[in-house]
Design a protein around this motif. Structure first.
Motif, PDB file in Angstrom:
ATOM      1  N   THR A  61       6.767  26.253  11.408  1.00  0.00           N
ATOM      2  CA  THR A  61       5.940  25.378  12.489  1.00  0.00           C
ATOM      3  C   THR A  61       5.920  26.251  13.777  1.00  0.00           C
ATOM      4  OG1 THR A  61       6.639  22.907  11.531  1.00  0.00           O
ATOM      5  CG2 THR A  61       6.141  23.103  13.668  1.00  0.00           C
ATOM      6  N   LYS A  62       5.282  26.227  14.459  1.00  0.00           N
ATOM      7  CA  LYS A  62       4.779  26.901  15.929  1.00  0.00           C
ATOM      8  C   LYS A  62       3.718  25.682  16.778  1.00  0.00           C
ATOM      9  CE  LYS A  62       4.152  30.989  18.185  1.00  0.00           C
ATOM     10  NZ  LYS A  62       3.152  32.707  17.740  1.00  0.00           N
ATOM     11  N   GLU A  65       1.929  23.308  15.160  1.00  0.00           N
ATOM     12  CA  GLU A  65       0.915  22.869  13.412  1.00  0.00           C
ATOM     13  C   GLU A  65       2.433  24.442  12.467  1.00  0.00           C
ATOM     14  OE1 GLU A  65      -3.015  24.089  16.549  1.00  0.00           O
ATOM     15  OE2 GLU A  65      -1.967  26.275  16.033  1.00  0.00           O
ATOM     16  N   GLU A  66       1.779  24.028  11.359  1.00  0.00           N
ATOM     17  CA  GLU A  66       2.769  24.284  10.288  1.00  0.00           C
ATOM     18  C   GLU A  66       1.206  25.470   9.704  1.00  0.00           C
ATOM     19  OE1 GLU A  66       2.229  20.618   8.485  1.00  0.00           O
ATOM     20  OE2 GLU A  66       4.452  20.503   9.062  1.00  0.00           O
ATOM     21  N   PHE A  67       2.793  26.992   9.510  1.00  0.00           N
ATOM     22  CA  PHE A  67       2.297  27.200   9.106  1.00  0.00           C
ATOM     23  C   PHE A  67       2.454  28.341   7.722  1.00  0.00           C
ATOM     24  CE2 PHE A  67       1.277  28.188  13.888  1.00  0.00           C
ATOM     25  CZ  PHE A  67       0.020  28.588  13.311  1.00  0.00           C
ATOM     26  N   LEU A  69       3.703  31.967   5.942  1.00  0.00           N
ATOM     27  CA  LEU A  69       3.757  32.937   5.623  1.00  0.00           C
ATOM     28  C   LEU A  69       3.793  33.793   3.897  1.00  0.00           C
ATOM     29  CD1 LEU A  69       4.093  36.086   6.948  1.00  0.00           C
ATOM     30  CD2 LEU A  69       6.351  35.180   6.904  1.00  0.00           C
ATOM     31  N   ILE A  75      -0.745  35.055   7.472  1.00  0.00           N
ATOM     32  CA  ILE A  75      -0.654  33.616   8.213  1.00  0.00           C
ATOM     33  C   ILE A  75      -1.573  33.014   7.682  1.00  0.00           C
ATOM     34  CG2 ILE A  75       0.352  32.832   9.879  1.00  0.00           C
ATOM     35  CD1 ILE A  75       1.508  35.070  10.733  1.00  0.00           C
ATOM     36  N   ILE A  76      -1.083  31.656   7.468  1.00  0.00           N
ATOM     37  CA  ILE A  76      -2.127  30.113   7.061  1.00  0.00           C
ATOM     38  C   ILE A  76      -1.891  29.097   7.649  1.00  0.00           C
ATOM     39  CG2 ILE A  76      -3.886  29.646   5.343  1.00  0.00           C
ATOM     40  CD1 ILE A  76      -2.658  31.800   4.061  1.00  0.00           C
ATOM     41  N   ARG A  77      -2.583  28.885   8.408  1.00  0.00           N
ATOM     42  CA  ARG A  77      -2.582  26.794   8.841  1.00  0.00           C
ATOM     43  C   ARG A  77      -2.296  25.937   7.209  1.00  0.00           C
ATOM     44  NH1 ARG A  77      -5.161  25.206  14.046  1.00  0.00           N
ATOM     45  NH2 ARG A  77      -4.528  23.342  13.304  1.00  0.00           N
ATOM     46  N   HIS A  80      -5.476  24.219   6.503  1.00  0.00           N
ATOM     47  CA  HIS A  80      -6.373  25.753   5.656  1.00  0.00           C
ATOM     48  C   HIS A  80      -6.252  25.482   4.485  1.00  0.00           C
ATOM     49  CE1 HIS A  80      -7.412  26.942  10.255  1.00  0.00           C
ATOM     50  NE2 HIS A  80      -7.443  25.822  10.707  1.00  0.00           N
TER      51      HIS A  80
END
Length: 88
Positions: A61-62, A65-67, A69, A75-77, A80
């Motif tokens: 999380t950044k 928002e969650e991602f 790797l 890197i994909i949210r 999405h």
């Protein structure tokens, strides 16, 4: 409904506290400590559907928002992601 889902997710987290958990909508995936399983990932890039046969390296999380790797560095949210191995 969302509160019930969050409560169930918390129960899963408690039961599998030593395992990484990826939560996408109503889908909960228990991730192994070492990500060696290839999956078919379908996701959106600027509104276009992309398919990739890949492995996961990390989920983080950044700025709320969650991602995800991927092992190739992409890197994909999480919001999405359309499906993982055909599971929406």
């Amino acid at each position: 409904m969302a509160a019930v889902y969050r409560a169930k997710l918390e129960l899963v987290k408690q039961k599998y506290k030593n395992q990484a958990i990826l939560s996408i909508g109503r889908l909960v995936i228990l991730l192994p400590t070492i990500f060696i399983t290839y999956v078919e990932l379908v996701y959106l890039v600027e509104g276009n559907i992309q398919n990739k046969h890949t492995t996961f390296k990390d989920v983080y999380t950044k700025q709320k928002e969650e991602f995800l790797l991927l092992n190739d560095g992409e890197i994909i949210r999480l919001d999405h992601i359309v499906s993982v191995d055909g599971i929406e």
